[in-house]
Design a protein around this motif. Structure first.
Motif, PDB file in Angstrom:
ATOM      1  N   ARG A 336       1.268  -1.100   0.003  1.00 19.87           N
ATOM      2  CA  ARG A 336      -0.252  -0.278  -0.124  1.00 19.87           C
ATOM      3  C   ARG A 336       0.696   1.992  -0.129  1.00 19.87           C
ATOM      4  N   GLU A 337       1.644   1.162   1.143  1.00 20.63           N
ATOM      5  CA  GLU A 337       3.188   2.107   1.163  1.00 20.63           C
ATOM      6  C   GLU A 337       3.257   2.040  -0.287  1.00 20.63           C
ATOM      7  N   LEU A 338       3.898   1.090  -1.160  1.00 16.77           N
ATOM      8  CA  LEU A 338       4.783   1.631  -2.588  1.00 16.77           C
ATOM      9  C   LEU A 338       3.641   2.289  -3.095  1.00 16.77           C
ATOM     10  N   GLU A 339       2.381   1.570  -3.843  1.00 19.78           N
ATOM     11  CA  GLU A 339       1.119   2.351  -4.395  1.00 19.78           C
ATOM     12  C   GLU A 339       1.236   3.516  -4.326  1.00 19.78           C
ATOM     13  N   ARG A 340       0.808   4.309  -2.656  1.00 23.08           N
ATOM     14  CA  ARG A 340       0.330   5.242  -2.395  1.00 23.08           C
ATOM     15  C   ARG A 340       1.697   6.653  -2.884  1.00 23.08           C
ATOM     16  N   THR A 341       2.872   5.704  -3.056  1.00 21.67           N
ATOM     17  CA  THR A 341       3.926   7.142  -3.735  1.00 21.67           C
ATOM     18  C   THR A 341       4.379   7.171  -4.781  1.00 21.67           C
ATOM     19  N   GLU A 342       3.817   5.778  -5.236  1.00 23.52           N
ATOM     20  CA  GLU A 342       4.037   5.726  -7.045  1.00 23.52           C
ATOM     21  C   GLU A 342       2.513   6.823  -7.496  1.00 23.52           C
ATOM     22  N   GLU A 343       1.639   6.167  -6.689  1.00 27.22           N
ATOM     23  CA  GLU A 343       0.463   7.843  -7.224  1.00 27.22           C
ATOM     24  C   GLU A 343       1.451   8.724  -6.895  1.00 27.22           C
ATOM     25  N   LEU A 344       1.330   9.112  -5.772  1.00 21.20           N
ATOM     26  CA  LEU A 344       2.149  10.431  -5.316  1.00 21.20           C
ATOM     27  C   LEU A 344       3.364  11.012  -6.305  1.00 21.20           C
ATOM     28  N   ILE A 345       4.179  10.237  -7.115  1.00 20.45           N
ATOM     29  CA  ILE A 345       5.333  10.569  -7.509  1.00 20.45           C
ATOM     30  C   ILE A 345       4.303  10.675  -9.213  1.00 20.45           C
ATOM     31  N   ARG A 346       3.292  10.141  -9.061  1.00 17.82           N
ATOM     32  CA  ARG A 346       2.162  10.572 -11.448  1.00 17.82           C
ATOM     33  C   ARG A 346       2.005  11.717 -10.836  1.00 17.82           C
ATOM     34  N   LYS A 347       1.616  12.091  -9.671  1.00 18.54           N
ATOM     35  CA  LYS A 347       0.410  13.064  -9.548  1.00 18.54           C
ATOM     36  C   LYS A 347       1.440  14.556  -9.340  1.00 18.54           C
ATOM     37  N   ALA A 348       2.727  13.805  -8.442  1.00 20.45           N
ATOM     38  CA  ALA A 348       3.436  15.423  -8.771  1.00 20.45           C
ATOM     39  C   ALA A 348       4.084  15.803 -10.249  1.00 20.45           C
ATOM     40  N   ARG A 349       4.477  14.391 -10.711  1.00 15.83           N
ATOM     41  CA  ARG A 349       4.332  14.617 -12.537  1.00 15.83           C
ATOM     42  C   ARG A 349       3.434  15.240 -13.292  1.00 15.83           C
ATOM     43  N   ASP A 350       2.306  15.075 -12.548  1.00 18.17           N
ATOM     44  CA  ASP A 350       0.973  15.571 -13.578  1.00 18.17           C
ATOM     45  C   ASP A 350       0.978  17.249 -13.126  1.00 18.17           C
ATOM     46  N   TYR A 351       1.707  17.301 -11.944  1.00 15.02           N
ATOM     47  CA  TYR A 351       1.913  18.873 -11.549  1.00 15.02           C
ATOM     48  C   TYR A 351       2.452  19.458 -11.892  1.00 15.02           C
ATOM     49  N   GLU A 352       3.405  18.824 -12.781  1.00 14.91           N
ATOM     50  CA  GLU A 352       4.694  19.749 -13.381  1.00 14.91           C
ATOM     51  C   GLU A 352       4.041  19.654 -15.386  1.00 14.91           C
ATOM     52  N   ASP A 353       3.469  18.540 -15.632  1.00 13.62           N
ATOM     53  CA  ASP A 353       2.894  18.867 -16.622  1.00 13.62           C
ATOM     54  C   ASP A 353       2.020  20.175 -16.965  1.00 13.62           C
ATOM     55  N   ALA A 354       0.886  20.209 -16.033  1.00 16.27           N
ATOM     56  CA  ALA A 354      -0.025  21.019 -16.012  1.00 16.27           C
ATOM     57  C   ALA A 354       1.063  22.192 -15.818  1.00 16.27           C
ATOM     58  N   ALA A 355       1.858  22.325 -15.459  1.00 15.06           N
ATOM     59  CA  ALA A 355       2.593  23.804 -15.192  1.00 15.06           C
ATOM     60  C   ALA A 355       2.865  24.403 -16.569  1.00 15.06           C
ATOM     61  N   ARG A 356       3.741  22.774 -16.673  1.00 13.19           N
ATOM     62  CA  ARG A 356       4.851  23.460 -17.947  1.00 13.19           C
ATOM     63  C   ARG A 356       3.543  23.923 -19.230  1.00 13.19           C
ATOM     64  N   ILE A 357       2.237  23.461 -19.364  1.00 12.75           N
ATOM     65  CA  ILE A 357       1.031  23.392 -20.643  1.00 12.75           C
ATOM     66  C   ILE A 357       1.252  24.657 -20.461  1.00 12.75           C
ATOM     67  N   ARG A 358       1.068  25.328 -18.813  1.00 15.96           N
ATOM     68  CA  ARG A 358       0.343  26.302 -18.699  1.00 15.96           C
ATOM     69  C   ARG A 358       1.737  27.385 -19.163  1.00 15.96           C
ATOM     70  N   ARG A 359       2.475  27.722 -18.989  1.00  9.99           N
ATOM     71  CA  ARG A 359       4.039  28.299 -19.578  1.00  9.99           C
ATOM     72  C   ARG A 359       4.099  28.167 -21.218  1.00  9.99           C
ATOM     73  N   LEU A 360       3.506  26.809 -21.332  1.00  8.23           N
ATOM     74  CA  LEU A 360       3.584  27.320 -23.372  1.00  8.23           C
ATOM     75  C   LEU A 360       2.462  28.211 -23.842  1.00  8.23           C
ATOM     76  N   ILE A 361       1.500  28.221 -22.894  1.00  8.48           N
ATOM     77  CA  ILE A 361       0.288  29.035 -23.056  1.00  8.48           C
ATOM     78  C   ILE A 361       0.801  30.228 -23.325  1.00  8.48           C
ATOM     79  N   LEU A 362       1.323  30.791 -22.122  1.00  7.94           N
ATOM     80  CA  LEU A 362       2.646  31.891 -21.886  1.00  7.94           C
ATOM     81  C   LEU A 362       3.356  32.343 -23.078  1.00  7.94           C
ATOM     82  N   GLY A 363       4.001  31.307 -23.583  1.00  6.69           N
ATOM     83  CA  GLY A 363       5.181  31.086 -24.494  1.00  6.69           C
ATOM     84  C   GLY A 363       4.649  32.051 -25.371  1.00  6.69           C
TER      85      GLY A 363
END
Length: 419
Positions: A336-363
């Motif tokens: 369970r802890e491994l799954e939660r950690t992997e899900e947390l990493i996935r959310k963090a990467r998606d958060y970074e990707d979302a920020a990158r898309i917003r910066r792309l729109i501004l660019g």
């Protein structure tokens, strides 16, 4: 009378202990005692059988080396010493003594009445089981089963040409079907398919799957050969006790490759990416693990894997209900802890990707006056679409897309009104 250690060693390995005692008219039981005191290795039951047959059609009998001084004297006793004019012993008494000596040989050289199966013909020499390193570690098994496990551990290897185990064939088909669906979706992103990734690929790459399946094929075949079973779902069973096998592949940091998006908006992209490196680790019921080493791959340690499977099954079967519950909870907590950690990493990467898309729109917006981009005419439509995808990826928003559905539930519910 006195004989050297070398004379005794050569004699018993050419004639067996019984044959040597009869040829030199020695006291059989006393000879066994002298051999043990002088630390002279003697042939066991199987070696004695091969020596008596003369070795015809059989492989060479393995002789343990004679350690120590070979010329050291050893005092041995005869069956009967001349006693002057004493009357000769009756023939019946001599036959009785020889019969008792044969029975004693059976007791000394046989641990149990069960007959061992013949060793595989490709084995170059006999295995000295009692001196084998695994003889003591597998103390919980009966001697006959201990020999079979040691013999299988010495001979187990990855099978390339042999037919694969049925469970491995099932896993191959499951992986192939998933990989085919994945390639179809990649070619046509408009398709909406619910891809269920095979459990065996949760912690390894697709490139390492074939190697893992061949390792499992060897383990499954040996377990069934030794009387165990393969219930599936990553488990084997020994004496009815399930043992879980989990493969994991290591990851290494590699320099991040800049893409067109990074160069377009001049983003500060991450310097490193984590990628599978091909180094495998096999966890056995989360009690033991065997991993790739620099000079020794996991395939070279299958004998140790087999030994640890039997050891884990014994330890799990001997655990009290409370200990078994703690082991299960520990394993479940780890998963369970491994799954939660992997899900947390996935959310963090998606958060970074979302920020990158917003910066792309501004660019893109900053370069609109130049008119050098294809988004000049339909800028508003494209920007709205890209913003929706950013909110779909962003776990702090958790927006549901009309085509892709919902990727994340919002971590924080900001819509609750204060009361």
């Amino acid at each position: 009378m006195t004989m050297t250690r070398r004379e005794l060693y050569d004699g018993i390995w050419e004639l067996t202990v019984m044959g040597f005692a009869e040829e030199h008219d020695l006291n059989y039981s006393m000879l066994h005692r002298r051999l043990k005191e002088a630390d002279i290795p003697k042939p066991g039951r199987r070696e004695s059988m091969l020596i008596k047959r003369g070795g015809e059609g059989l492989r060479e009998v393995y002789r343990p080396p004679l350690k120590g001084d070979p010329d050291a004297p050893v005092k041995v006793s005869r069956k009967r010493e001349p006693l002057g004019l004493a009357e000769p012993r009756p023939e019946k008494a001599i036959r009785t003594e020889r019969k008792n000596a044969k029975e004693l040989e059976t007791i000394l050289n046989t641990e149990e009445t069960e007959e061992e199966p013949d060793l595989p013909p490709e084995a170059p020499k006999l295995i000295d089981y009692e001196r084998h390193p695994r003889w003591q570690s597998l103390y919980f098994l009966k001697p006959s089963e201990r020999r079979r496990v040691i013999r299988e551990a010495e001979n187990i290897s990855v099978r390339d040409a042999a037919p694969l185990h049925p469970e491995v064939i099932r896993l191959q088909r499951e992986i192939s079907a998933w990989d085919l669906q994945r390639k179809i979706v990649q070619k046509d992103p408009s398709l909406t398919m619910d891809l269920v990734k095979p459990a065996i690929l949760d912690k390894i790459s697709l490139e390492s799957a074939d190697r893992v399946l061949h390792i499992l094929d060897s383990i499954y075949t040996s377990i069934e050969h030794l009387g165990g079973s393969v219930p599936g779902e990553g488990y084997v069973a020994v004496h009815g006790q399930p043992v879980e096998l989990v493969f994991r592949e290591g990851r290494s940091r590699e320099p991040h490759e800049m893409n067109l998006e990074d160069e377009l908006v001049n983003l500060s992209a991450p310097r490193w990416d984590l990628r599978y490196n091909g180094n495998l680790t096999l966890s056995i019921s989360f009690l033991y693990s065997v991993r790739d080493k620099k000079r020794e791959k996991l395939e070279d340690s299958l004998g140790s894997v087999l030994e640890l499977i039997f050891t884990s099954a014994f330890q799990l079967s001997q655990a009290s209900p409370r200990e078994a519950k703690e082991i299960a909870e520990s394993r479940n907590s780890y998963s369970r802890e491994l799954e939660r950690t992997e899900e947390l990493i996935r959310k963090a990467r998606d958060y970074e990707d979302a920020a990158r898309i917003r910066r792309l729109i501004l660019g893109v917006q900053r370069k609109l006056p130049g008119g050098a981009l294809e988004y000049t005419e339909n800028w508003s439509e494209w920007a709205a679409w890209a913003s929706e995808k950013a909110e779909w990826l962003d776990p702090t928003v958790g927006r549901s897309d009309r085509i892709l559905g919902r990727r994340h539930d919002a971590i924080l519910d900001l819509s609750t009104e204060e009361t």
